[in-house]
Design an enzyme around this catalytic site. Sequence first.
Site, PDB file in Angstrom:
ATOM      1  N   CYS A  50      -5.577  12.834  12.917  1.00 53.95           N
ATOM      2  CA  CYS A  50      -6.065  11.494  12.596  1.00 53.95           C
ATOM      3  C   CYS A  50      -6.035  10.663  13.871  1.00 53.95           C
ATOM      4  CB  CYS A  50      -5.269  10.972  11.424  1.00 53.95           C
ATOM      5  SG  CYS A  50      -4.362   9.483  11.587  1.00 53.95           S
ATOM      6  N   ARG A  63      -5.157  10.458   4.021  1.00 54.08           N
ATOM      7  CA  ARG A  63      -4.142  11.499   4.213  1.00 54.08           C
ATOM      8  C   ARG A  63      -3.062  11.452   3.138  1.00 54.08           C
ATOM      9  NH1 ARG A  63      -3.819  13.816   8.950  1.00 54.08           N
ATOM     10  NH2 ARG A  63      -1.649  14.220   8.474  1.00 54.08           N
ATOM     11  N   LYS A 118       0.835  -1.213   0.000  1.00 54.72           N
ATOM     12  CA  LYS A 118       0.000   0.000   0.000  1.00 54.72           C
ATOM     13  C   LYS A 118       0.863   1.253   0.000  1.00 54.72           C
ATOM     14  CE  LYS A 118      -1.871   1.673   3.986  1.00 54.72           C
ATOM     15  NZ  LYS A 118      -1.533   3.091   4.181  1.00 54.72           N
ATOM     16  N   ASN A 119       1.842   1.290   0.886  1.00 55.74           N
ATOM     17  CA  ASN A 119       2.595   2.533   1.051  1.00 55.74           C
ATOM     18  C   ASN A 119       3.645   2.752  -0.038  1.00 55.74           C
ATOM     19  OD1 ASN A 119       1.005   3.158   3.180  1.00 55.74           O
ATOM     20  ND2 ASN A 119       2.479   2.561   4.765  1.00 55.74           N
ATOM     21  N   VAL A 161       6.902   6.953  17.102  1.00 53.19           N
ATOM     22  CA  VAL A 161       6.648   7.649  15.834  1.00 53.19           C
ATOM     23  C   VAL A 161       5.364   8.482  15.896  1.00 53.19           C
ATOM     24  CG1 VAL A 161       6.308   7.361  13.342  1.00 53.19           C
ATOM     25  CG2 VAL A 161       7.913   5.871  14.557  1.00 53.19           C
ATOM     26  N   ARG A 204      -0.179  14.463  13.099  1.00 53.70           N
ATOM     27  CA  ARG A 204       0.314  14.276  11.736  1.00 53.70           C
ATOM     28  C   ARG A 204       0.328  15.551  10.878  1.00 53.70           C
ATOM     29  NH1 ARG A 204      -1.826   8.651   9.429  1.00 53.70           N
ATOM     30  NH2 ARG A 204       0.090   8.801   8.252  1.00 53.70           N
ATOM     31  N   ASP A 253       4.031   0.548  11.994  1.00 51.05           N
ATOM     32  CA  ASP A 253       2.881  -0.130  11.373  1.00 51.05           C
ATOM     33  C   ASP A 253       2.750  -1.596  11.796  1.00 51.05           C
ATOM     34  OD1 ASP A 253       2.239   2.208  10.121  1.00 51.05           O
ATOM     35  OD2 ASP A 253       3.075   1.663   8.179  1.00 51.05           O
TER      36      ASP A 253
HETATM   37  N1  EPU Z   1       5.709  14.678  10.927  1.00 54.82           N
HETATM   38  C1  EPU Z   1       5.783  16.009  11.220  1.00 54.82           C
HETATM   39  N2  EPU Z   1       5.726  16.906  10.184  1.00 54.82           N
HETATM   40  C2  EPU Z   1       5.601  16.525   8.882  1.00 54.82           C
HETATM   41  C3  EPU Z   1       5.546  15.141   8.592  1.00 54.82           C
HETATM   42  C4  EPU Z   1       5.602  14.238   9.640  1.00 54.82           C
HETATM   43  O1  EPU Z   1       5.881  16.410  12.390  1.00 54.82           O
HETATM   44  O2  EPU Z   1       5.561  17.385   7.992  1.00 54.82           O
HETATM   45  C5  EPU Z   1       5.764  13.680  12.017  1.00 54.82           C
HETATM   46  C6  EPU Z   1       4.481  12.860  12.125  1.00 54.82           C
HETATM   47  O3  EPU Z   1       3.472  13.538  12.856  1.00 54.82           O
HETATM   48  C7  EPU Z   1       4.969  11.601  12.796  1.00 54.82           C
HETATM   49  C8  EPU Z   1       6.378  11.439  12.224  1.00 54.82           C
HETATM   50  O4  EPU Z   1       6.752  12.716  11.701  1.00 54.82           O
HETATM   51  O5  EPU Z   1       5.037  11.801  14.182  1.00 54.82           O
HETATM   52  C9  EPU Z   1       6.520  10.426  11.121  1.00 54.82           C
HETATM   53  O6  EPU Z   1       5.489  10.585  10.180  1.00 54.82           O
HETATM   54  P1  EPU Z   1       5.654  10.289   8.626  1.00 54.82           P
HETATM   55  O7  EPU Z   1       5.562  11.584   7.889  1.00 54.82           O
HETATM   56  O8  EPU Z   1       6.851   9.443   8.394  1.00 54.82           O
HETATM   57  O9  EPU Z   1       4.344   9.458   8.337  1.00 54.82           O
HETATM   58  P2  EPU Z   1       3.535   9.490   6.997  1.00 54.82           P
HETATM   59  O10 EPU Z   1       4.463   9.714   5.871  1.00 54.82           O
HETATM   60  O11 EPU Z   1       2.350  10.366   7.139  1.00 54.82           O
HETATM   61  C10 EPU Z   1       3.803   6.958   6.393  1.00 54.82           C
HETATM   62  C11 EPU Z   1       2.888   5.800   6.162  1.00 54.82           C
HETATM   63  C12 EPU Z   1       2.259   5.396   7.493  1.00 54.82           C
HETATM   64  C13 EPU Z   1       3.391   5.006   8.449  1.00 54.82           C
HETATM   65  C14 EPU Z   1       4.362   6.179   8.595  1.00 54.82           C
HETATM   66  C15 EPU Z   1       5.573   5.848   9.441  1.00 54.82           C
HETATM   67  C16 EPU Z   1       2.178   6.161   3.890  1.00 54.82           C
HETATM   68  C17 EPU Z   1       1.087   6.488   2.947  1.00 54.82           C
HETATM   69  N3  EPU Z   1       1.870   6.186   5.197  1.00 54.82           N
HETATM   70  O12 EPU Z   1       2.994   7.999   6.931  1.00 54.82           O
HETATM   71  O13 EPU Z   1       1.446   4.255   7.230  1.00 54.82           O
HETATM   72  O14 EPU Z   1       2.856   4.701   9.698  1.00 54.82           O
HETATM   73  O15 EPU Z   1       4.838   6.580   7.298  1.00 54.82           O
HETATM   74  O16 EPU Z   1       6.258   4.764   8.924  1.00 54.82           O
HETATM   75  O17 EPU Z   1       3.284   5.840   3.485  1.00 54.82           O
HETATM   76  C18 EPU Z   1      -0.233   2.707   7.706  1.00 54.82           C
HETATM   77  O18 EPU Z   1       0.095   2.105   6.665  1.00 54.82           O
HETATM   78  O19 EPU Z   1      -1.034   2.207   8.539  1.00 54.82           O
HETATM   79  C19 EPU Z   1       0.326   4.021   7.987  1.00 54.82           C
HETATM   80  C20 EPU Z   1      -0.183   4.849   8.887  1.00 54.82           C
END
Ligand code: EPU
Length: 420
Positions: free
Chosen positions: A117, A93, A22-23, A328, A122, A306
Amino acid sequence: MAKILINGGPVLQGEVWISGAKNAVLPILFASILGSKTSRIGNVPHLQDVTTSVELMAQMGAMISIDERMRIEIDPTTLNNHEAPYDLVKTMRASILVLGPLLAKHGRATVSLPGGCAIGSRPVNLHIHGLELMGADIQVRNGNIEAIAERLKGARIVMDMVSVTGTENLMMAATLADGITVIENAAQEPEVEDLANYLIAMGAKISGAGSHTITIEGVDELGGAEYSVLPDRIEAGTYLVAGAITGGKVKVTSVRPETMDAILDKLQEAGAKITCGDDWIELDMQGRRPLAVNLTTSPYPAFPTDMQAQFTALNCIAEGTGVITETVFENRFMHVQELQRLGADIQLEGNTAIIRGVEKLTAAPLMATDLRASACLVLAGLVARGETSVDRVYHIDRGYEVIEEKLGQIGAKIRRKQIT
Ligand code: EPU
């Protein structure tokens, strides 16, 4: 609306074929916007989030077709609407991933600001800041991120925190920027590397994906590509935990074992015998009850957030006490209250769950709160005595393809029931 009903007890045994990740597929679909030709994407999982992404891109004017094997063909040349509206962004998202490609290719993008969320606040400040460093003019107005840029410029971007989609958005944007972009403290997740490989297949010049530092040399144009998506390490991990929690023997096929070290280490610590081939992993618990494990989630290559909920479920019936720390996301323990309804002994202290394994769980009606939490409740249901029902299964359909069929194939007593 549907519920999943599980009769706990059977020891799971057999093989499960693992779908595309998915990701990885979500950023790849959005990256196709950067191309000036048609892309064909294979190994696409049949998931609600994929449907949402396709809907969003079709709404923007891209021509998309999907065949019976879920191969998706995207012609981005007809795309003429640069907006990702709230009604779609609020359901997924990852829609934020259109921001970088739209801005780089079309010079403008309006993307609804994703709200908080269930698992945490996030924010997307890192996405916005990185694009600003590349010369974009970005305003947040009326709940939307409005971004404009003539042509983005290469920049050196040091990410404050490791962000998966943040790294992906900036890497995509940089492929068409003028000059060289260096992303420091980049996410090293295999899905980031898979996206880079797809972009390279389209003609992008990227090096270092999969490490802390990614370098992108912007080009004037990208073409299209044929690409097959990486297997889903989280789906694979979830089925291996299903084997472990039931004391069974489960083989996952069509996987990339080298992307799963942290997960496999913890399964071994839990007492599983793990055997790997090039594209398969077999877990054998030899009928034993798992041992409790301690773990802390962190960005790749450390233990993935995850998989945290699934290991929380495993610890619930393990021998001993396991301590799980989530670093995280700030609120990713919503499954704990539900597990307690099955009789689990869990104490939550801030971002740490202390789980004392009990010998048995007993069935109860449960409510899913997010994708991985729902998987964890299904896993717990596999060992709870009686019939457990998991409500709000739309969460699980976002990220697991036909979970009841795949678990049924290896001996679980599980079915989906439509409710009105
Ligand atoms: N964060 C910030 N600012 C930002 C971006 C992130 O503070 O601009 C923080 C977030 O709040 C969090 C941390 O950084 O505390 C890490 O978040 P990240 O941005 O890495 O998460 P994401 O990119 O939104 C992806 C996956 C998630 C997975 C996370 C961590 C996708 C579509 N989603 O989310 O997948 O948990 O990375 O590995 O790739 C899932 O599949 O169930 C899922 C939630």
